[in-house]
Enzyme design. Structure first.
Site, PDB file in Angstrom:
ATOM      1  N   SER A 198      -1.703  -1.205 -10.027  1.00  0.00           N
ATOM      2  CA  SER A 198      -1.626   0.214 -10.356  1.00  0.00           C
ATOM      3  C   SER A 198      -2.654   0.991  -9.548  1.00  0.00           C
ATOM      4  O   SER A 198      -3.803   0.548  -9.392  1.00  0.00           O
ATOM      5  CB  SER A 198      -1.864   0.433 -11.855  1.00  0.00           C
ATOM      6  OG  SER A 198      -0.881  -0.242 -12.606  1.00  0.00           O
ATOM      7  N   GLU A 242      -2.081   5.900 -12.031  1.00  0.00           N
ATOM      8  CA  GLU A 242      -3.547   5.983 -12.001  1.00  0.00           C
ATOM      9  C   GLU A 242      -4.127   5.963 -13.416  1.00  0.00           C
ATOM     10  O   GLU A 242      -3.574   6.548 -14.354  1.00  0.00           O
ATOM     11  CB  GLU A 242      -3.947   7.263 -11.277  1.00  0.00           C
ATOM     12  CG  GLU A 242      -5.422   7.592 -11.271  1.00  0.00           C
ATOM     13  CD  GLU A 242      -6.234   6.702 -10.338  1.00  0.00           C
ATOM     14  OE1 GLU A 242      -7.072   5.947 -10.856  1.00  0.00           O
ATOM     15  OE2 GLU A 242      -6.041   6.771  -9.108  1.00  0.00           O
ATOM     16  N   THR A 264     -13.999   1.005 -22.578  1.00  0.00           N
ATOM     17  CA  THR A 264     -12.798   1.571 -21.957  1.00  0.00           C
ATOM     18  C   THR A 264     -11.771   2.006 -22.990  1.00  0.00           C
ATOM     19  O   THR A 264     -11.188   3.089 -22.890  1.00  0.00           O
ATOM     20  CB  THR A 264     -12.147   0.524 -21.024  1.00  0.00           C
ATOM     21  OG1 THR A 264     -13.161  -0.071 -20.221  1.00  0.00           O
ATOM     22  CG2 THR A 264     -11.116   1.170 -20.118  1.00  0.00           C
ATOM     23  N   ARG A 278       0.810   2.411 -18.914  1.00  0.00           N
ATOM     24  CA  ARG A 278       1.614   2.088 -17.733  1.00  0.00           C
ATOM     25  C   ARG A 278       3.008   1.612 -18.148  1.00  0.00           C
ATOM     26  O   ARG A 278       3.169   1.010 -19.205  1.00  0.00           O
ATOM     27  CB  ARG A 278       0.923   1.028 -16.888  1.00  0.00           C
ATOM     28  CG  ARG A 278      -0.330   1.514 -16.204  1.00  0.00           C
ATOM     29  CD  ARG A 278      -1.078   0.388 -15.525  1.00  0.00           C
ATOM     30  NE  ARG A 278      -1.657  -0.537 -16.498  1.00  0.00           N
ATOM     31  CZ  ARG A 278      -2.406  -1.581 -16.167  1.00  0.00           C
ATOM     32  NH1 ARG A 278      -2.659  -1.836 -14.890  1.00  0.00           N
ATOM     33  NH2 ARG A 278      -2.911  -2.368 -17.098  1.00  0.00           N
TER      34      ARG A 278
END
Length: 345
Positions: A198, A242, A264, A278
């Site tokens: 990605s 992204e 994260t 994604r």
């Protein structure tokens, strides 16, 4: 859908099938707009102490909050953006309300993600201007990978292997153009070594040490080049998703929150965004257009294996792809392993 996404990026309101008008808080340009209600994510509502633990288990889910006084765009932005929490510690009082147009609310949150903006809206605001109509059901058609087609191909020698070809894919519904890089000579007799990668501007181009994307990309290409030594070949699928699908601007916002101590996953959720957005079905469609049905997949992520398998791709082997950490990405990799299920040691 493209017009709705464009409207949100320009700061214009949208209206959904229920007739609800939503004005994006981050980009809104109607300076005189005001509303008593806001649509935000459950994770953001939890930050404001408006969601219980059960609700917060679905951090990207929509929540309606009502303010005691009408909200302008200016005083709604600190509610939407966690970066403004320290500057605006006192918010409210607010009251959470049930949503009777759930499908439209879910669609609005997804549209905000696709537009790369914070998922927060004024609900049925006064003085918002003319709204762009969108039906929540159109999202399914917009994201249908059958729309993706092979656009063109060209020879592209790269540093890892001069015998390489780049192939571009695009959809009439989506401005993002994905590419495949074929390393070596494509052969129906041999399974290719495949890597789904990605887009990561900071890691792939700028050499960021906060992630392992750049080293993974380089190592994958060299592993595919090694395959050609024994008449094998490889495919790098470079997908324009992204920030795990939340976009560059929101990824950088998450970086700021990580510098404040959030990992994260928590950083994305604090923004009201999913930690994984994604669509790996895109990769399956790219392989289908290349005529590839069976592969060796280079990944540490079981979700990639499951997604491709569900789309009909045969994965004969999962090839581990772990690289050494560094002081800047050590926590990032640990979060991948401990909270996102990546198969890392």
């Amino acid at each position: 859908m493209a017009r709705a996404i464009d409207a949100l990026r320009h700061g214009w309101p949208i209206t959904l099938g229920s007739g609800t008008v939503l004005l994006p808080v981050e980009t809104g340009v109607a300076v005189e707009a005001n509303a008593s209600r806001m649509l935000i994510s459950c994770a953001r509502a939890a930050t404001l102490k408006l969601a219980n633990q059960r609700d917060a288990a679905a951090p990207h889910a929509p929540v309606i909050i009502r303010a005691a006084e009408p909200l302008s765009l200016q005083n709604a932005r600190p509610i939407a953006d966690p970066a403004l929490d320290l500057a605006h510690p006192m918010k409210g009082p607010f009251k959470a309300e049930p949503i009777i147009w759930e499908d439209d609310a879910v669609a609005a949150m997804e549209l905000a993600r696709l537009a790369g903006i914070l998922p927060a809206f004024l609900v049925n605001p006064d003085n918002a201007g003319e709204a762009e109509f969108v039906h929540s059901g159109d999202l399914g058609d917009w994201s249908d990978t059958v729309q993706l087609t092979l656009a063109t191909r060209a020879r592209l020698p790269v540093s890892a292997q001069t015998d390489a070809e780049i192939i571009a894919f695009r959809s009439a519904n989506d401005m993002r153009e994905h590419v495949a890089l074929i390393i070596g000579e494509q052969s129906a007799d041999r399974e290719p070594l495949v890597r789904l990668h990605s887009e990561c501007l900071t890691g792939d181009v700028l050499g960021s040490l906060k992630c392992d994307c750049g080293p993974q990309l380089d190592a994958a290409l060299h592993a595919m080049a090694d395959e050609t030594e024994s008449r094998g070949w490889g495919i790098l699928l470079y997908m324009r998703q992204e920030g795990r699908g939340i976009g560059l601007v929101n990824k950088l916002r998450a970086y700021n929150l990580q510098d404040q101590g959030f990992d994260t996953v928590d950083a994305n959720q604090r923004l009201g965004l999913p930690d994984e957005a994604r669509d790996f079905r895109v990769a399956a469609r790219m392989l289908e257009l290349l005529g590839v049905q069976s592969i060796k997949l280079m990944t540490n992520n079981p979700k990639k294996v499951d997604a491709l398998s569900s789309a009909g791709i045969i994965i004969s082997e999962r090839v581990q792809h772990q690289l050494p950490d560094n002081p800047h990405n050590r926590r990032y990799l640990a979060t991948k392993r401990d909270r996102s299920g990546h198969l890392l040691t």
